[in-house]
Design an enzyme around this catalytic site. Structure first.
Site, PDB file in Angstrom:
ATOM      1  N   CYS A   1       3.510  -4.657   6.533  1.00  0.00           N
ATOM      2  CA  CYS A   1       3.022  -4.440   5.197  1.00  0.00           C
ATOM      3  C   CYS A   1       4.269  -4.077   4.449  1.00  0.00           C
ATOM      4  O   CYS A   1       5.422  -3.722   4.930  1.00  0.00           O
ATOM      5  CB  CYS A   1       1.815  -3.436   5.087  1.00  0.00           C
ATOM      6  SG  CYS A   1       0.265  -3.951   5.998  1.00  0.00           S
TER       7      CYS A   1
ATOM      8  N   HIS B   1       0.775  -1.213   0.177  1.00  0.00           N
ATOM      9  CA  HIS B   1       0.100  -0.066  -0.033  1.00  0.00           C
ATOM     10  C   HIS B   1       0.852   1.213   0.116  1.00  0.00           C
ATOM     11  O   HIS B   1       1.930   1.322   0.110  1.00  0.00           O
ATOM     12  CB  HIS B   1      -0.867   0.113   1.184  1.00  0.00           C
ATOM     13  CG  HIS B   1      -0.255  -0.034   2.744  1.00  0.00           C
ATOM     14  ND1 HIS B   1       0.470   1.129   3.007  1.00  0.00           N
ATOM     15  CD2 HIS B   1      -0.417  -0.979   3.620  1.00  0.00           C
ATOM     16  CE1 HIS B   1       0.823   0.771   4.137  1.00  0.00           C
ATOM     17  NE2 HIS B   1       0.685  -0.626   4.491  1.00  0.00           N
TER      18      HIS B   1
END
Length: 416
Positions: free
Chosen positions: A341, A323
């Site tokens: 992440c 992301h």
């Protein structure tokens, strides 16, 4: 030693007995019995399954063909139902007996073609038709295939969800044998039992790019176990796009994106800091979720955060994403500062979001994290090598007792 008629399966049902009488010789005009047309063997065949009226054959009973006269023999037996399904069988080396090796379907019409030969070598033929009755049990094993119809990346596994648990290895083999997956171009693949009600199918290597994958079940009406019969299922057709692989080297803080094995972009990234290390291994894009709220409470992080995150691509059920992370641009390409992440600049994240699709490959190497488990947290199927994958098949390696190294930790949170 045994022989399968034309290498095609043949039906199993009620007892079929063929008496081959010696002395029946059909000769051609030149006197050579081998040049004659097949004679009608009707007078030499007895068949005790119902072939007339409304009576139905019992699908639980095997089909057996026997040459009763010592001077004659069976040369071929073929049986199939109205949908074109053949049932396997074996012919004895001496041609005296043929028997089925796979079950009949219930409530189905069958055609049986028997070829014979008398002592002079003259061929005989007989065709018999019959129908089978409905199963006495109401317990039905339905199959639901996934994912939904569409175009996916080359890493997308095919899934099969069963409506009833199947534990017995022999019953699993019946189910697995009926689940058919074909691709164009063709590629080798196999089913793997994730648990008693779920199977995954994947090729030995990734699917070919721009392929068509067709999935269907031949289980309807087939007896699986003492109280279970195969039910209906909807066939599934998938297509694949280009081969797209995003390879992240956590130690080098860099993602390299390949399309059809050619580099199309290199992206500075940050991955999980110590204690929140990003999982190593091959992951498959699960969804493009866009804007997602991520909080420290979701993963029990000691340092507080509550962020609206854009261009979010999910790769695990437990909340690992690729992301946009504009707050860590200064660390991207230099240090790992995320909570698991893979973060990148907004510009790069927007490009990545528009470029990937479900089923594409996201692989992480050189992280301090464990390797993603094959099951339980998304699609980690590719983290089993081919030999180990095949051990999860009831046909090639024996049935699995349960999830292989299932990753069940943190199944819903999101992290940054």
């Amino acid at each position: 030693m045994s022989h399968t008629a034309n290498s095609r399966p043949v039906v199993s049902c009620t007892l079929l007995v063929i008496a081959l009488c010696a002395g029946v010789t059909a000769c051609g005009s030149d006197g050579d019995p081998l040049s004659a047309r097949p004679y009608d063997a009707a007078d030499q065949i007895s068949f005790n399954a119902p072939t007339e009226g409304n009576r139905k054959a019992d699908p639980d009973k095997p089909l057996e063909v026997v040459a009763e006269d010592s001077d004659g023999r069976i040369t071929d037996v073929t049986a199939y139902d109205a949908s074109g399904r053949y049932v396997a069988g074996e012919l004895a080396a001496d041609g005296r007996r043929w028997h089925s090796t796979s079950p009949l379907a219930a409530d189905a019409g069958y055609t049986v073609r028997v070829s014979t030969e008398n002592e002079d070598g003259a061929p005989g033929r007989k065709v018999i038709t019959f129908t089978t009755g409905k199963p006495t049990t109401k317990k039905r094993l339905d199959v639901a295939f996934g994912p939904k119809k569409g175009t996916y990346g080359v890493g997308q596994p095919v899934t099969a969800e069963l409506s009833q648990p199947v534990k017995d290895p022999a019953q699993r083999a019946v189910v697995e044998r009926a689940l058919k997956v074909t691709s164009t171009p063709a590629t080798e693949g196999a089913w793997h039992w994730v648990d008693d009600k779920k199977l995954h199918y994947r090729p030995k290597e990734y699917w070919p790019a721009n392929a068509t994958v067709q999935v269907r079940s031949n289980l309807e009406g087939i007896k699986v176990g003492d109280r279970i019969w195969g039910g209906r299922s909807e066939p599934l057709t998938l297509t694949t796009g280009d081969k797209l692989v995003a390879l992240t080297d956590a130690a080098a803080h860099r993602m390299t994106v390949y399309r059809n094995d050619e580099v199309i972009r290199e992206i500075p990234v940050t991955t999980g800091m110590p204690g929140y290390d990003t999982r190593n291994g091959v992951k498959v894009v699960l969804a493009k979720e866009g804007t997602v709220r991520m909080t420290s409470a979701s993963i029990g992080a000691s340092d507080f955060y509550d962020l609206i995150v854009h261009h979010s691509v999910r790769v695990t059920n437990s909340g690992e994403y690729v992301h946009a992370a504009p707050w860590s641009v200064g660390s991207q390409g230099f240090a790992n500062v995320s909570h698991g992440c893979t973060g990148m600049s907004t510009e790069n994240a927007a490009w990545f979001y528009e470029t990937v699709r479900e089923g594409d490959i996201v692989e992480v190497v050189n992280s301090g994290g464990d390797t993603m488990a094959p099951f339980g947290n998304g699609y980690g199927d590719w983290n089993l090598d081919w030999a180990k994958w095949r051990t999860g098949s009831a046909l090639t390696g024996g049935a699995s007792d349960g999830p292989a190294q299932a990753d069940t930790a943190r199944l819903t949170p999101q992290s940054v």
